[in-house]
Design a protein around this motif. Structure first.
Motif: not given
Length: 419
Positions: A86-87, A90, A299, A385
């Motif tokens: 997810a990072s 983002s 995020d 998130g």
């Protein structure tokens, strides 16, 4: 409560706008805003009061009820897989959009050497290690260092799980504390609409609605990016959780609005824990994954870091090659972890990044005035998130009953009844 929060937000904007238009002197505006902000300050202080015991008690109980240390490592590994993925999404999305929109092009700022007041070296390697690993079991709870509380709680919970029946009384006592703290949380949350009203009124009365107009392009493009990020996260959640992701989104709307209106992810933590239990997510999963997410899965902050860093370079007419931007992305991927307890965390990370890539740190002054309004979106995004991350990990662990699972169980029961 959701309705009350929305009404309080609108009223706060109206009252703040009226104060700013009727009171001409900036010093008087600031004085009035200071008095108004007492309401939000009290609420946030009360939230911080319960965060440490809530994180410790729920996390220890969650880990203590797991069968072994292997289960803790497995859940933590799955959570970190989601957090890292997810990072990267983002950070990459922020990089793509800031190059697409080019919000800083045409600003033509000249380096003047102005001071920002932000410590660019606050997240050195030495400082990072000290920030992550506690030297005391109690100091992190006093100072609300969430990541250090998580580290100690993991050790404590694993130890409880490893000695089995001998720790039963301890776990029962801590579980009782967690129920008491959750009840205290319910009392504190009744102040949320007042806190939202005070926060919005104080911010608008000082800055006025004009600041939103002046920075409309930058803010509009950033919030468009946040909406895109929300859609990506929800779509991925749909692929894993199925149609039940709609119910999850509906459940987290209250903590989402609370985080947005107070510009504080911490304010939404207790309510997120409560709403995820209604989804339902196993408490031992949510009490473990959520605190980790508050340190490793920010995020909204991730996307803002790349967006703001490249924006500043554009504003000062400093070209950045694709290789440099990718290096910046990877650097932010590392430096942004574990900054949950650092004051003005995103600004500290951006300042460190600007310094490392020889960009003017004074560029932070361009966004300092609207940082509160941007922080509202970042905090709300962190809620989405972390909620999705917790539900997905619960699904992977078989600790979640989804709509699809319910339908299959009903079909199986009907088949058995017919037989």
């Amino acid at each position: 409560m959701t309705t009350y929060i929305l009404v309080a937000m609108v009223l706060g904007i109206l009252v703040g706008g009226a104060i700013h238009s009727q009171v001409a002197e900036a010093a008087t505006q600031k004085l009035i805003a200071g008095y108004i902000s007492f309401g939000s300050m009290i609420f946030l202080r009360l939230i911080k009061m319960i965060i440490a015991p809530l994180v410790f008690s729920t996390l220890v109980v969650g880990i203590g009820h797991m069968s072994d240390a292997g289960a803790v490592g497995r859940v933590g590994g799955k959570a970190m897989l989601w957090f890292v993925s997810a990072s990267l999404v983002s950070l990459t999305l922020g990089l793509i959009l800031v190059n697409l929109f080019e919000p800083g092009v045409g600003v033509h700022k000249v380096i003047s050497g102005a001071a920002t007041g932000i410590d660019a070296h606050a997240m050195s390697l030495d400082g990072f290690v000290k920030h992550v690993f506690p030297d005391s079991a109690f100091r992190p709870m006093v100072e609300n260092e969430i990541l250090q509380i998580v580290v100690f709680s993991i050790f404590f919970g694993v130890a409880c799980a490893s000695i089995g029946a001998k720790a039963r009384l301890v776990l029962e006592g801590i579980e009782g504390i967690s129920h008491i703290i959750l009840r205290v949380t319910g009392y504190v949350m009744k102040l949320a609409p007042l806190a939202v009203f005070c926060a919005m009124a104080a911010t608008i009365s000082t800055n006025g609605l004009g600041i939103l107009v002046n920075y409309a392009k930058f803010m509009g493009e950033f919030y468009f990016g946040l909406v895109c990020l929300w859609l990506i996260l929800v779509i991925v959640g749909f692929l894993i959780l199925g149609p039940s992701v709609k119910r999850l989104v509906a459940l987290v709307q209250e903590p989402f609005l609370l985080a947005f209106s107070t510009a504080s992810s911490e304010a939404a933590y207790p309510k997120m824990l409560e709403q995820l239990a209604k989804f339902p997510v196993s408490r031992k999963i949510s009490s473990f994954v959520l605190p980790l997410g508050y340190s490793f899965n920010l995020d909204g902050t991730m996307m803002y870091c790349t967006f703001a860093s490249v924006f500043i370079a554009q504003a000062y007419d400093i070209p950045l090659s694709l290789g440099t931007q990718i290096a910046m992305l990877l650097t932010l991927m590392l430096t942004s972890k574990g900054v949950a307890g650092v004051p003005r965390a995103s600004l500290v990370v951006i300042a460190a990044t600007l310094s490392q890539f020889s960009l003017p740190e004074e560029g932070l002054l361009l966004i300092l005035g609207i940082d509160t309004f941007l922080d509202m979106g970042r905090s709300a995004t962190n809620v989405i998130g972390n909620s999705l991350a917790t539900a997905v990990v619960a699904k992977w662990e078989g600790q979640l009953v989804t709509d699809a699972d319910t339908e299959s169980m009903i079909e199986e029961m009907e088949v058995q009844a017919a037989a």
